[in-house]
Design a protein around this motif. Structure first.
Motif, PDB file in Angstrom:
ATOM      1  N   HIS A 444     -11.620 -90.211  14.359  1.00 13.28           N
ATOM      2  CA  HIS A 444     -12.876 -89.537  14.660  1.00 13.28           C
ATOM      3  C   HIS A 444     -12.742 -88.675  15.912  1.00 13.28           C
ATOM      4  O   HIS A 444     -13.390 -87.620  16.024  1.00 13.28           O
ATOM      5  CB  HIS A 444     -13.996 -90.563  14.835  1.00 13.28           C
ATOM      6  CG  HIS A 444     -13.746 -91.559  15.927  1.00 13.28           C
ATOM      7  ND1 HIS A 444     -12.831 -92.592  15.816  1.00 13.28           N
ATOM      8  CD2 HIS A 444     -14.280 -91.654  17.186  1.00 13.28           C
ATOM      9  CE1 HIS A 444     -12.821 -93.286  16.940  1.00 13.28           C
ATOM     10  NE2 HIS A 444     -13.706 -92.746  17.784  1.00 13.28           N
ATOM     11  N   ILE A 456     -19.906 -88.737  13.428  1.00  9.12           N
ATOM     12  CA  ILE A 456     -20.407 -90.113  13.395  1.00  9.12           C
ATOM     13  C   ILE A 456     -19.568 -90.893  12.391  1.00  9.12           C
ATOM     14  O   ILE A 456     -19.411 -90.462  11.242  1.00  9.12           O
ATOM     15  CB  ILE A 456     -21.895 -90.162  12.992  1.00  9.12           C
ATOM     16  CG1 ILE A 456     -22.761 -89.399  13.996  1.00  9.12           C
ATOM     17  CG2 ILE A 456     -22.378 -91.608  12.909  1.00  9.12           C
ATOM     18  CD1 ILE A 456     -24.215 -89.345  13.608  1.00  9.12           C
ATOM     19  N   ASP A 458     -18.909 -95.011  11.000  1.00 10.52           N
ATOM     20  CA  ASP A 458     -19.373 -96.398  11.009  1.00 10.52           C
ATOM     21  C   ASP A 458     -18.176 -97.347  11.034  1.00 10.52           C
ATOM     22  O   ASP A 458     -17.140 -97.094  10.399  1.00 10.52           O
ATOM     23  CB  ASP A 458     -20.218 -96.678   9.772  1.00 10.52           C
ATOM     24  CG  ASP A 458     -21.494 -95.838   9.768  1.00 10.52           C
ATOM     25  OD1 ASP A 458     -21.978 -95.520  10.869  1.00 10.52           O
ATOM     26  OD2 ASP A 458     -21.980 -95.504   8.660  1.00 10.52           O
ATOM     27  N   SER A 464     -21.265 -98.274  15.224  1.00 10.39           N
ATOM     28  CA  SER A 464     -20.965 -96.864  14.932  1.00 10.39           C
ATOM     29  C   SER A 464     -20.253 -96.228  16.101  1.00 10.39           C
ATOM     30  O   SER A 464     -20.343 -96.709  17.245  1.00 10.39           O
ATOM     31  CB  SER A 464     -22.255 -96.075  14.658  1.00 10.39           C
ATOM     32  OG  SER A 464     -22.952 -96.602  13.554  1.00 10.39           O
ATOM     33  N   LEU A 466     -19.891 -92.359  17.806  1.00  8.28           N
ATOM     34  CA  LEU A 466     -20.400 -90.990  17.856  1.00  8.28           C
ATOM     35  C   LEU A 466     -19.549 -90.209  18.850  1.00  8.28           C
ATOM     36  O   LEU A 466     -19.551 -90.507  20.035  1.00  8.28           O
ATOM     37  CB  LEU A 466     -21.875 -90.962  18.280  1.00  8.28           C
ATOM     38  CG  LEU A 466     -22.465 -89.565  18.515  1.00  8.28           C
ATOM     39  CD1 LEU A 466     -22.358 -88.698  17.266  1.00  8.28           C
ATOM     40  CD2 LEU A 466     -23.913 -89.684  18.979  1.00  8.28           C
ATOM     41  N   LEU A 489     -25.882 -95.610  14.447  1.00  8.09           N
ATOM     42  CA  LEU A 489     -26.373 -94.369  15.043  1.00  8.09           C
ATOM     43  C   LEU A 489     -26.794 -93.384  13.950  1.00  8.09           C
ATOM     44  O   LEU A 489     -26.142 -93.268  12.908  1.00  8.09           O
ATOM     45  CB  LEU A 489     -25.295 -93.737  15.920  1.00  8.09           C
ATOM     46  CG  LEU A 489     -24.871 -94.561  17.138  1.00  8.09           C
ATOM     47  CD1 LEU A 489     -23.693 -93.902  17.840  1.00  8.09           C
ATOM     48  CD2 LEU A 489     -26.029 -94.734  18.105  1.00  8.09           C
ATOM     49  N   SER A 491     -28.624 -89.361  12.812  1.00  8.38           N
ATOM     50  CA  SER A 491     -28.492 -87.935  13.156  1.00  8.38           C
ATOM     51  C   SER A 491     -29.393 -87.568  14.325  1.00  8.38           C
ATOM     52  O   SER A 491     -29.054 -86.669  15.112  1.00  8.38           O
ATOM     53  CB  SER A 491     -28.846 -87.070  11.934  1.00  8.38           C
ATOM     54  OG  SER A 491     -30.166 -87.360  11.489  1.00  8.38           O
ATOM     55  N   ALA A 494     -27.512 -88.364  17.280  1.00  6.05           N
ATOM     56  CA  ALA A 494     -26.475 -87.350  17.479  1.00  6.05           C
ATOM     57  C   ALA A 494     -27.056 -86.085  18.100  1.00  6.05           C
ATOM     58  O   ALA A 494     -26.434 -85.449  18.965  1.00  6.05           O
ATOM     59  CB  ALA A 494     -25.793 -87.030  16.149  1.00  6.05           C
TER      60      ALA A 494
END
Length: 575
Positions: A444, A456, A458, A464, A466, A489, A491, A494
């Motif tokens: 990520h 994001i 999981d 999660s 981010l 988390l 959107s 985010a």
């Protein structure tokens, strides 16, 4: 009542001089007849001819006739029209009753009275005098039947009376004929006048029809002109509306040519722009197939030399060319073989010619003065739009270059001014901030750095990750990684984190700019101090020593070596 009765006998002709003259003549004739008859009834031709009642009747009649003549001479004929016929009938009745009745020669006077009444009263005589005459004759006949009187012998007086009555009747008939002739002449004159008036009316009507037709034709022409002008202005409005929303020159100019051809029903429209040296007009856009071929081979025309486009770009005046005479040479273009008329207009901005608008049609004489005016207005709008687009493109280009230069400057400044004490970064864990021991890794992390957008992911344990890249002028200089253990988390989370990251990027850029500015100020200050100390001495050895000392101090005690070539010293001393 009496007034209404008298008004019945009045007529508009009573004031006619011709009718008044005829009435006077009739009265004179009747007076003369009456005067001739008076001696006969007075017994001048024998005792048997004396007739006192007739004498009285004729005397009264004569008096009324003289009075009527007096008024007729003054232009008043009403008395003559009514009194004279009735008085004559009364006189005839009295003479007939006192002599031989219906066999008396005086009865011949009744038709004469009817003629006189017809001349004076017209058609009203049928309803007034004629019935009275008929009643008079009936009364005399009834009296003859009751009395059974014996007729007397015809005497000299009777012969004279019949002669007088015949002469009078002839005169009255002649007056009637004259009246009829006069009326006929009047009718003929009126007919001529009517014919003349009809002729004048026909001429006037024809003139009016011609004027109406002329006005109608002028109105039709004006309406067609106004309709054409309205369509032209609507076309201009459509063109301006269409091109005003386009800000890219490569898209704008082809769209202009397409819309102009559609709105003005022409088969070719081209836009020429002058090159930087203003020697050639270069075709930049065209809508026709032939125009596309000309674009592909870089078609251009020399200013002031080739075609009407060259003429227009050189003189700044619009030009119309037809396929006849000297202009026919302009149409010798194999790419546009169907051209029969052409108009070129200058594209002018702030008094300077920047190009030309070329419009061609397959119809001969397709462009008139109104087209020139409309297209000049359109060309001015096109020139403004093209010039504004050029300015906008130059501004965009300058902005892009400035942004690129500023971005490069910022990135270089970041490389130079990046604080060494930051290390790899910091982490907040259990409310404690500590330096990072090692770089963040993971799929990520790599994805966020590569894409430059938040990622994001999981975890299997229920939490999660981010990851949000920190970007400085389009370059990723770091990341923010948020981790949760039991919470997913979203959107929205985010978005919040990304907004904070953007503020962080701006804060870093601002701090970097401040540090860079301060650094440049320090450099300028140190340079200025060193220069002032160097310039404070005029001895060559002192200048070199001061320069070495100040550079060493400014660079943190570095060793400084200054060497001057002996040959240069000698050359300078020799100079």
């Amino acid at each position: 009542m009496l007034s209404r009765f008298l008004n019945y006998f009045r007529d508009e002709e009573d004031k006619n001089p011709s009718f008044i003259q005829m009435t006077r003549n009739i009265l004179i004739l009747v007076i003369l007849i009456n005067i001739f008859l008076l001696p006969l009834v007075m017994g001048l031709f024998g005792e048997e001819s004396r007739n006192p009642p007739a004498l009285i009747a004729l005397s009264i009649t004569l008096g009324l006739e003289i009075i009527s003549l007096y008024y007729a001479i003054r232009g008043k004929v009403s008395m003559a029209k009514l009194i004279v016929p009735l008085a004559l009938i009364t006189a005839v009745a009295i003479i007939a009753v006192n002599t031989n009745g219906l066999r008396d020669i005086s009865i011949v006077g009744l038709p004469l009275v009817l003629v006189i009444a017809a001349l004076l009263l017209g058609k009203r005589a049928i309803w007034t005098v004629a019935p009275i005459a008929v009643i008079t004759a009936l009364v005399i006949a009834i009296m003859d039947l009751r009395t059974g009187r014996t007729a007397t012998k015809v005497g000299v007086d009777d012969a004279i009376i019949i002669i007088v009555l015949l002469v009078g009747c002839s005169a009255i008939i002649q007056a009637l004929i004259n009246r009829l002739n006069e009326n006929i002449n009047k009718l003929q004159k009126n007919e001529k006048i009517q014919l003349e008036e009809n002729r004048e009316l026909n001429e006037l009507r024809q003139s009016l029809e011609e004027r109406v037709n002329q006005r109608t034709a002028e109105l039709d022409t004006a309406n067609q002109f106004n309709l054409r002008r309205a369509r032209q202005f609507e076309a201009i409005s459509q063109v301006v509306k269409t091109i005003s929303s386009i800000q890219d020159l490569d898209t704008l100019m082809p769209r202009i040519t397409q819309v102009i051809s559609e709105q003005f029903n022409t088969y070719h429209t081209g836009i020429f722009l002058l090159d930087n040296e203003r020697e050639f007009a270069v075709l930049r856009a065209a809508n026709s197939t032939g125009g596309q071929k000309m674009l592909e081979r870089g078609h251009k025309l020399q200013v002031g030399q080739t075609g009407i486009v060259g003429f227009v770009t050189a003189t700044g005046r619009a030009r119309i060319a037809l396929d006849v005479g000297a202009d026919a040479a302009y149409f010798d273009n194999p790419d546009l073989p169907d051209t029969r008329s052409e108009i070129a207009l200058p594209l002018r901005y702030s008094g300077q010619i920047i190009g030309a608008l070329d419009v061609q049609s397959m119809d001969a004489n397709a462009f008139g003065q109104d087209d020139v005016e409309a297209l000049i207005t359109l060309a001015d709008q096109v020139a403004v739009t093209i010039n504004n687009t050029l300015i906008l493109e130059e501004a965009r280009k300058s902005l892009t270059e400035s942004q690129s230069a500023f971005g490069n400057f910022t990135r270089e400044s970041w490389k130079i001014m990046q604080p060494k004490s930051l290390g790899l970064g910091f982490q907040l864990k259990e409310s404690v901030i500590t330096p990072l021991d090692q770089p963040l890794t993971g799929k990520h992390i790599q994805e966020a750095v590569t894409r430059g957008t938040p990622v994001i992911s999981d975890k299997d344990s229920g939490g999660s990750n981010l990851t949000i890249p920190i970007r400085l002028r389009g370059r990723t200089i770091g990341i923010i990684n948020l981790r949760t253990t039991n919470q997913k988390l979203t959107s929205d989370d985010a978005d919040i984190a990304e907004s904070v990251t953007e503020r962080l990027s701006l804060a870093i850029e601002t701090a970097l700019l401040i540090q860079t500015t301060q650094h440049r100020a320090d450099v300028e200050r140190i340079t200025s101090d060193i220069s002032s100390r160097i310039n404070s001495s005029t001895r060559f050895e002192t200048i070199l020593q001061t320069a070495a000392q100040e550079l060493s101090r400014a660079l943190g005690g570095s060793d400084v070596l200054v060497q001057i070539e002996p040959a240069s010293i000698e050359l300078g001393m020799a100079g």
